[in-house]
Write a protein that holds these residues in place. Structure first.
Motif, PDB file in Angstrom:
ATOM      1  N   ARG A  79       0.811  -1.211   0.000  1.00 29.22           N
ATOM      2  CA  ARG A  79       0.000   0.000   0.000  1.00 29.22           C
ATOM      3  C   ARG A  79       0.843   1.258   0.000  1.00 29.22           C
ATOM      4  O   ARG A  79       0.505   2.245  -0.645  1.00 29.22           O
ATOM      5  N   ILE A  82       1.896   1.878  -3.530  1.00 25.60           N
ATOM      6  CA  ILE A  82       0.922   2.544  -4.412  1.00 25.60           C
ATOM      7  C   ILE A  82       1.087   4.065  -4.338  1.00 25.60           C
ATOM      8  O   ILE A  82       1.107   4.758  -5.354  1.00 25.60           O
ATOM      9  N   ILE A  83       1.248   4.564  -3.119  1.00 26.01           N
ATOM     10  CA  ILE A  83       1.447   6.004  -2.943  1.00 26.01           C
ATOM     11  C   ILE A  83       2.731   6.445  -3.650  1.00 26.01           C
ATOM     12  O   ILE A  83       2.761   7.446  -4.374  1.00 26.01           O
ATOM     13  N   VAL A  86       2.395   6.592  -7.353  1.00 23.86           N
ATOM     14  CA  VAL A  86       1.750   7.833  -7.811  1.00 23.86           C
ATOM     15  C   VAL A  86       2.806   8.924  -7.976  1.00 23.86           C
ATOM     16  O   VAL A  86       2.878   9.598  -9.014  1.00 23.86           O
ATOM     17  N   PHE A 144       2.381   4.212 -15.536  1.00 25.61           N
ATOM     18  CA  PHE A 144       0.979   4.615 -15.545  1.00 25.61           C
ATOM     19  C   PHE A 144       0.087   3.361 -15.529  1.00 25.61           C
ATOM     20  O   PHE A 144      -0.877   3.284 -14.754  1.00 25.61           O
ATOM     21  N   LEU A 147       0.243   1.652 -12.161  1.00 28.06           N
ATOM     22  CA  LEU A 147      -0.540   2.373 -11.156  1.00 28.06           C
ATOM     23  C   LEU A 147      -2.022   2.059 -11.320  1.00 28.06           C
ATOM     24  O   LEU A 147      -2.713   1.751 -10.345  1.00 28.06           O
ATOM     25  N   LEU A 148      -2.513   2.108 -12.564  1.00 25.37           N
ATOM     26  CA  LEU A 148      -3.923   1.801 -12.802  1.00 25.37           C
ATOM     27  C   LEU A 148      -4.225   0.365 -12.376  1.00 25.37           C
ATOM     28  O   LEU A 148      -5.255   0.085 -11.774  1.00 25.37           O
ATOM     29  N   LEU A 151      -4.345   0.146  -8.575  1.00 27.16           N
ATOM     30  CA  LEU A 151      -5.582   0.741  -8.071  1.00 27.16           C
ATOM     31  C   LEU A 151      -6.755  -0.182  -8.354  1.00 27.16           C
ATOM     32  O   LEU A 151      -7.629  -0.376  -7.519  1.00 27.16           O
ATOM     33  N   TYR A 152      -6.752  -0.752  -9.541  1.00 25.99           N
ATOM     34  CA  TYR A 152      -7.787  -1.690  -9.952  1.00 25.99           C
ATOM     35  C   TYR A 152      -7.840  -2.866  -8.964  1.00 25.99           C
ATOM     36  O   TYR A 152      -8.914  -3.339  -8.612  1.00 25.99           O
ATOM     37  N   VAL A 154      -6.683  -2.775  -5.753  1.00 21.19           N
ATOM     38  CA  VAL A 154      -6.963  -2.333  -4.393  1.00 21.19           C
ATOM     39  C   VAL A 154      -8.419  -1.909  -4.240  1.00 21.19           C
ATOM     40  O   VAL A 154      -9.076  -2.210  -3.254  1.00 21.19           O
ATOM     41  N   LEU A 155      -8.913  -1.171  -5.256  1.00 21.80           N
ATOM     42  CA  LEU A 155     -10.314  -0.754  -5.211  1.00 21.80           C
ATOM     43  C   LEU A 155     -11.176  -1.954  -5.556  1.00 21.80           C
ATOM     44  O   LEU A 155     -10.687  -2.966  -6.045  1.00 21.80           O
ATOM     45  N   LEU A 159     -16.466  -2.527  -9.435  1.00 22.93           N
ATOM     46  CA  LEU A 159     -16.912  -1.176  -9.761  1.00 22.93           C
ATOM     47  C   LEU A 159     -16.209  -0.579 -10.964  1.00 22.93           C
ATOM     48  O   LEU A 159     -16.516   0.508 -11.403  1.00 22.93           O
ATOM     49  N   LEU A 160     -15.206  -1.305 -11.474  1.00 22.51           N
ATOM     50  CA  LEU A 160     -14.413  -0.662 -12.549  1.00 22.51           C
ATOM     51  C   LEU A 160     -14.735  -1.250 -13.920  1.00 22.51           C
ATOM     52  O   LEU A 160     -14.647  -2.404 -14.144  1.00 22.51           O
TER      53      LEU A 160
END
Lengths: 160, 160
Positions: A79, A82-83, A86, A144, A147-148, A151-152, A154-155, A159-160
């Motif tokens: 985690r 991820i930061i 970014v 990039f 990162l996507l 996020l994909y 982790v989220l 929903l994506l």
């Protein structure tokens, strides 16, 4: 994180590492000189602040990629990573844009400002810069995507 | 999302909207002309590709900020918004860097490439560009903070 997902991100980071290393090496080995009106002028990356910034950021991104390759995949690290991803993605997009803007003036010049193109005189230098920017661009795109993808994961995937 | 957190992100987005609108307006109203050796030369943002790119991205980011101000805070939207926030942050950092690199040449020139500074001749233009870049920079920083804050909320807070 599944096994495949781990292999996928490992490969992306490895390719990004290769891209940043190539960008740095090709950029710092670029130099050429030309004689115009009896004045010799030497082109090297360190004469242009944008190219220096590019090399510094690519080197940082390369070192970071190398570190993350060998990080344990514990949640705490994942985690935080991820930061940091970014931050590195933003820095990469910033340095490639600055360098591209200057390279564009070097190639086409800018009539309105009276800036002449220099690539006709120092072709070897411009070829190196083009190669370096291409490698840096690939690294930025890989980060990039990485990162996507993170996020994909982790989220909530639904929903994506 | 708590009430305070909602107000905080709303304020950040509102300020970012103000920043992008200011950046666009100040940049497109910038023009100046100068007479050098009997030749009149006009400076306007549309003569420089990097400044055009800057205006386009700032306009997109402004429109996006406006949209997200009035989005419902349902989870589906909130998570999609994080992905779009990443895209907008990367675009903003890219356009501000490209424009800054060119503005730096405009102000200081580049001896090695034979590019002379132009800000002495078109001071009004340069003042506008400086103002626009400052506004764009603030918007980019706000988006970066917004993104970190959203990630901080979505990822496990204990780990950060």
């Amino acid at each position: 994180m599944t096994k495949y997902s781990k292999i996928f991100t490992f490969l992306l980071r490895l390719l990004a590492l290769a891209g940043t290393v190539a960008a740095v090496v090709v950029m710092i080995t670029s130099h050429d000189s030309a004689k115009v009106l009896n004045l010799t002028f030497t082109a090297k990356y360190s004469n242009t602040p944008a190219f220096k910034y590019f090399v510094i950021v690519e080197a940082i991104a390369g070192a970071y990629s190398l570190m993350t390759l060998f990080l344990s995949s514990k949640n705490l690290f994942r985690r935080l990573v991820i930061i940091l991803d970014v931050v590195v993605t933003v820095l990469l997009s910033s340095c490639i844009s600055a360098a591209l803007a200057i390279a564009d003036v070097g190639k086409k010049g800018n009539n309105h400002a009276g800036w002449l193109p220099v690539c006709g005189q120092v072709r070897k230098f411009c070829d190196h810069v083009t190669g370096s920017l291409a490698a840096g661009f690939v690294a930025a795109v890989l980060y990039f995507l990485l990162l996507l993808y993170s996020l994909y994961n982790v989220l909530d995937p639904l929903l994506l």
